[in-house]
Design an enzyme around this catalytic site. Structure first.
Site, PDB file in Angstrom:
ATOM      1  N   PRO A  27       0.830  -1.212   0.000  1.00 36.04           N
ATOM      2  CA  PRO A  27       0.000   0.000   0.000  1.00 36.04           C
ATOM      3  C   PRO A  27       0.865   1.263   0.000  1.00 36.04           C
ATOM      4  CG  PRO A  27      -0.653  -1.498   1.766  1.00 36.04           C
ATOM      5  CD  PRO A  27       0.630  -2.011   1.223  1.00 36.04           C
ATOM      6  N   ASP A  65      -7.516  -0.257 -26.156  1.00 44.39           N
ATOM      7  CA  ASP A  65      -7.579  -0.337 -24.692  1.00 44.39           C
ATOM      8  C   ASP A  65      -7.815   1.032 -24.076  1.00 44.39           C
ATOM      9  OD1 ASP A  65      -5.072  -2.923 -23.974  1.00 44.39           O
ATOM     10  OD2 ASP A  65      -7.113  -2.963 -24.762  1.00 44.39           O
ATOM     11  N   GLU A 112       2.415  -7.182   8.376  1.00 48.15           N
ATOM     12  CA  GLU A 112       2.655  -5.733   8.278  1.00 48.15           C
ATOM     13  C   GLU A 112       3.683  -5.427   7.191  1.00 48.15           C
ATOM     14  OE1 GLU A 112      -0.144  -5.776  10.531  1.00 48.15           O
ATOM     15  OE2 GLU A 112       0.639  -3.798  10.049  1.00 48.15           O
ATOM     16  N   ARG A 127      -0.254  -9.523 -20.691  1.00 51.24           N
ATOM     17  CA  ARG A 127      -1.159  -9.374 -21.830  1.00 51.24           C
ATOM     18  C   ARG A 127      -0.543  -8.482 -22.901  1.00 51.24           C
ATOM     19  NH1 ARG A 127      -4.107  -4.650 -21.964  1.00 51.24           N
ATOM     20  NH2 ARG A 127      -5.839  -5.563 -23.118  1.00 51.24           N
TER      21      ARG A 127
HETATM   22  O1  LIG Z   1      -2.118  -4.509   0.497  1.00 50.43           O
HETATM   23  C1  LIG Z   1      -1.375  -4.439  -0.459  1.00 50.43           C
HETATM   24  O2  LIG Z   1      -0.257  -5.270  -0.589  1.00 50.43           O
HETATM   25  C2  LIG Z   1      -0.138  -6.291   0.410  1.00 50.43           C
HETATM   26  C3  LIG Z   1       0.650  -5.805   1.582  1.00 50.43           C
HETATM   27  C4  LIG Z   1       2.034  -5.705   1.492  1.00 50.43           C
HETATM   28  C5  LIG Z   1       2.749  -5.228   2.570  1.00 50.43           C
HETATM   29  C6  LIG Z   1       2.096  -4.872   3.750  1.00 50.43           C
HETATM   30  C7  LIG Z   1       0.702  -4.979   3.829  1.00 50.43           C
HETATM   31  C8  LIG Z   1      -0.020  -5.452   2.742  1.00 50.43           C
HETATM   32  C9  LIG Z   1      -1.607  -3.474  -1.555  1.00 50.43           C
HETATM   33  C10 LIG Z   1      -2.600  -2.516  -1.599  1.00 50.43           C
HETATM   34  N1  LIG Z   1      -2.452  -1.836  -2.759  1.00 50.43           N
HETATM   35  N2  LIG Z   1      -1.400  -2.347  -3.435  1.00 50.43           N
HETATM   36  C11 LIG Z   1      -0.850  -3.340  -2.712  1.00 50.43           C
END
Ligand SMILES: O=C(OCc1ccccc1)c1cn[nH]c1
Length: 244
Positions: free
Chosen positions: A86, A170, A113, A155
């Site tokens: 995230p 696209d 985390e 793709r």
């Molecule tokens: O949650 C996500 O990745 C998983 C993840 C990785 C590291 C710590 C917590 C969560 C994510 C959201 N938007 N793009 C990726």
């Protein structure tokens, strides 16, 4: 292209055996391997996580297994490590196009985390490392994000998407429509449950069809993604557009 995926849920990637991507692999256009991170643990419980230094909730993925997994998976081939998170930079179609040019992509799926930050730091000494977000929401792990990025990238590989032409149409494509989202699409029958297909599309007048499609794309972009129009350079719009 070679893609390696490292995850504690390798079965999550079974769908990549299917459809277009499955065909690309069978055709030898794409070489993909999924690895279980726990293969690089040596304790009875195959431990991959531990409590965070500095305290706080949740668990952090230990560096050891990741370091060894990357050593083995990357080997001496030049690779690019993609870590979905995230906190990453937003993934856009331009990134899919850029990554589709790479020879070897390694996706590191974090859980909990996240992964101990030293893993990316250490990897960056020998390969490009990108932390990428597919959107502003939190998932339980990087697996879904990896599926999204793998699909968006593969793709684009030559020979993977049957009809190359479909790239041109696209959304977010180039060719004067790059700042617009796709408008409505129709197929047979011409009338369905009282809904008619817009007559211009049956007219055979390609100029009028292109104009109509652009108008519809402008309207839909204005409604759903006005910010795309804000960031579009002036020359994107002709006089006719401004009437929309
Ligand atoms: O949650 C996500 O990745 C998983 C993840 C990785 C590291 C710590 C917590 C969560 C994510 C959201 N938007 N793009 C990726």
């Amino acid at each position: 292209m070679r893609i390696d995926i490292i995850s504690i849920f390798p079965d999550y990637f079974a769908p990549l055996e299917l459809s277009l991507i499955g065909k690309a692999r069978a055709a030898g256009l794409l070489d993909m391997q999924v690895h279980d991170l726990r293969a690089w643990t040596y304790d009875r419980h195959s431990t991959v996580d531990d409590t965070p230094y500095g305290g706080g909730p949740g668990m952090v993925m230990k560096p050891g297994p990741w370091g060894e997994a990357l050593d083995e998976v990357v080997g001496d081939r030049p690779a690019r490590l993609i870590v979905p998170s995230p906190s990453g930079r937003p993934f856009r179609q331009a990134d899919a196009e850029r990554l589709a040019e790479q020879e070897h992509l390694v996706f590191g799926c974090g859980r909990y985390e996240g992964i101990d930050s030293r893993v990316a730091e250490e990897a960056a000494r020998r390969m490009p490392v990108e932390e990428i977000s597919i959107g502003d929401y939190v998932l339980n792990g990087g697996e879904s994000a990896t599926l999204v990025m793998v699909e968006a990238v593969t793709r684009l590989l030559p020979g993977v998407l049957g009809n190359r032409e479909s790239h041109v149409q696209d959304s977010f494509a180039s060719g004067g429509m790059e700042h617009l989202v796709e408008g409505p699409v129709y197929t047979k029958p011409a009338e369905w449950r009282g809904h008619e297909v817009p007559p211009v599309l049956l007219s055979g007048n390609h100029g009028a069809v292109d104009r109509w499609r652009r108008d519809q794309a402008l309207r839909k972009t204005l409604r759903n993604r006005p910010e795309l129009l804000e960031s579009a350079p002036e020359e994107t719009f002709d006089a006719r557009d401004r009437e929309v």
